[in-house]
Write a protein that holds these residues in place. Structure first.
Motif, mmCIF file in Angstrom:
data_model
loop_
_atom_site.group_PDB
_atom_site.id
_atom_site.type_symbol
_atom_site.label_atom_id
_atom_site.label_comp_id
_atom_site.label_asym_id
_atom_site.label_seq_id
_atom_site.Cartn_x
_atom_site.Cartn_y
_atom_site.Cartn_z
ATOM 1 N N LEU A 1 0.834 -1.204 0.000
ATOM 2 C CA LEU A 1 0.000 0.000 0.000
ATOM 3 C C LEU A 1 0.870 1.255 0.000
ATOM 4 C CD1 LEU A 1 -2.785 1.363 0.273
ATOM 5 C CD2 LEU A 1 -2.548 1.098 2.751
ATOM 6 N N CYS A 2 1.881 1.263 0.838
ATOM 7 C CA CYS A 2 2.777 2.416 0.940
ATOM 8 C C CYS A 2 3.523 2.650 -0.375
ATOM 9 C CB CYS A 2 3.755 2.184 2.081
ATOM 10 S SG CYS A 2 4.819 3.577 2.426
ATOM 11 N N GLY A 3 4.029 1.594 -0.992
ATOM 12 C CA GLY A 3 4.766 1.727 -2.247
ATOM 13 C C GLY A 3 3.884 2.196 -3.395
ATOM 14 N N ALA A 4 2.691 1.612 -3.498
ATOM 15 C CA ALA A 4 1.775 2.020 -4.574
ATOM 16 C C ALA A 4 1.345 3.476 -4.399
ATOM 17 C CB ALA A 4 0.559 1.094 -4.599
ATOM 18 N N ALA A 5 1.041 3.866 -3.156
ATOM 19 C CA ALA A 5 0.628 5.246 -2.899
ATOM 20 C C ALA A 5 1.779 6.215 -3.158
ATOM 21 C CB ALA A 5 0.120 5.381 -1.464
ATOM 22 N N SER A 6 3.008 5.820 -2.830
ATOM 23 C CA SER A 6 4.172 6.681 -3.060
ATOM 24 C C SER A 6 4.388 6.928 -4.549
ATOM 25 C CB SER A 6 5.424 6.051 -2.450
ATOM 26 O OG SER A 6 5.301 5.956 -1.058
ATOM 27 N N LEU B 1 6.817 16.436 0.216
ATOM 28 C CA LEU B 1 5.988 15.358 -0.340
ATOM 29 C C LEU B 1 6.822 14.399 -1.188
ATOM 30 C CD1 LEU B 1 2.749 17.310 -1.297
ATOM 31 C CD2 LEU B 1 2.966 15.521 0.441
ATOM 32 N N VAL B 2 7.765 14.924 -1.948
ATOM 33 C CA VAL B 2 8.647 14.058 -2.738
ATOM 34 C C VAL B 2 9.518 13.217 -1.806
ATOM 35 C CG1 VAL B 2 10.588 14.055 -4.351
ATOM 36 C CG2 VAL B 2 8.594 15.487 -4.810
ATOM 37 N N VAL B 3 10.024 13.817 -0.745
ATOM 38 C CA VAL B 3 10.809 13.055 0.240
ATOM 39 C C VAL B 3 9.939 11.963 0.861
ATOM 40 C CG1 VAL B 3 11.944 13.214 2.498
ATOM 41 C CG2 VAL B 3 12.458 14.887 0.728
ATOM 42 N N LEU B 4 8.698 12.276 1.188
ATOM 43 C CA LEU B 4 7.781 11.283 1.742
ATOM 44 C C LEU B 4 7.582 10.126 0.763
ATOM 45 C CD1 LEU B 4 5.725 10.354 3.908
ATOM 46 C CD2 LEU B 4 4.013 11.706 2.676
ATOM 47 N N ALA B 5 7.358 10.444 -0.508
ATOM 48 C CA ALA B 5 7.158 9.403 -1.510
ATOM 49 C C ALA B 5 8.420 8.558 -1.680
ATOM 50 C CB ALA B 5 6.747 10.021 -2.842
ATOM 51 N N LEU B 6 9.581 9.194 -1.669
ATOM 52 C CA LEU B 6 10.839 8.446 -1.801
ATOM 53 C C LEU B 6 11.092 7.566 -0.576
ATOM 54 C CD1 LEU B 6 13.129 11.132 -3.461
ATOM 55 C CD2 LEU B 6 11.974 9.188 -4.544
ATOM 56 N N LEU B 7 10.716 8.040 0.606
ATOM 57 C CA LEU B 7 10.823 7.206 1.802
ATOM 58 C C LEU B 7 9.903 5.993 1.708
ATOM 59 C CD1 LEU B 7 10.990 9.784 4.733
ATOM 60 C CD2 LEU B 7 12.687 8.026 4.206
ATOM 61 N N GLY B 8 8.697 6.203 1.190
ATOM 62 C CA GLY B 8 7.775 5.086 1.005
ATOM 63 C C GLY B 8 8.318 4.059 0.031
ATOM 64 N N LEU B 9 8.937 4.523 -1.051
ATOM 65 C CA LEU B 9 9.539 3.606 -2.012
ATOM 66 C C LEU B 9 10.771 2.921 -1.415
ATOM 67 C CD1 LEU B 9 9.171 5.733 -5.259
ATOM 68 C CD2 LEU B 9 7.813 3.738 -4.570
#
Length: 160
Positions: A12-17, A50-58
């Protein structure tokens, strides 16, 4: 890489990121014929976070799939959850209350949130939710979590 290692929270985290990075490039705001993407309308500080958040999720997905030490996985989980919990209210405030004027001096009543903006808000919420779920899943039934105790040693002096 073992994709079978990924739990529901990490998926879920990866897809949302990944979705957030794509959705930020689409039109989030519209008013009187003018539009602004998420990257252009949310402000540089919020976009960078937000980009940092998405990269952390990935990164959470990658370290879990690669079978890195649990400390790495938990660190990625904690940072993703923490940053997401702090950013979601800021994003909601910026997208719903303090909307951009679209370089035309438009007020909040004249600027509307586009469907990509609503989807972006949803996936921004799902990133820390997925991370939180992954953190709570102890994965006791996974093959790599199995523990076989060593054979019992004889008691010293019992054979004499």
């Amino acid at each position: 890489m073992g994709l079978g290692r990924l739990r529901h929270g990490e998926l879920l985290c990866g897809a949302a990121s990944a979705a957030l990075l794509v959705l930020l490039a689409l039109d989030w705001f519209e008013g009187e014929g003018l539009t602004a993407t998420g990257y252009g309308g949310l402000g540089i500080v919020l976009v960078v976070l937000l980009v940092v958040l998405a990269l952390l999720g990935l990164a959470l997905v990658v370290v879990t799939a690669k079978g890195r030490p649990v400390a790495w996985i938990m660190t990625a989980d904690i940072w993703t959850s923490m940053l997401g919990i702090l950013l979601v209210p800021a994003l909601l405030l910026r997208a719903l209350v303090l909307q951009p004027a679209l370089d035309a001096g438009l007020g909040n009543t004249q600027v509307a949130l586009e469907p990509a903006g609503w989807a972006g808000l949803l996936v921004a919420v799902l990133i820390p939710v997925g991370s939180w779920l992954a953190m709570g899943d102890e994965r006791k039934d996974a093959p790599e979590s199995a523990y076989t105790p060593p054979p019992a040693r004889p008691i010293p002096g019992a054979g004499s």
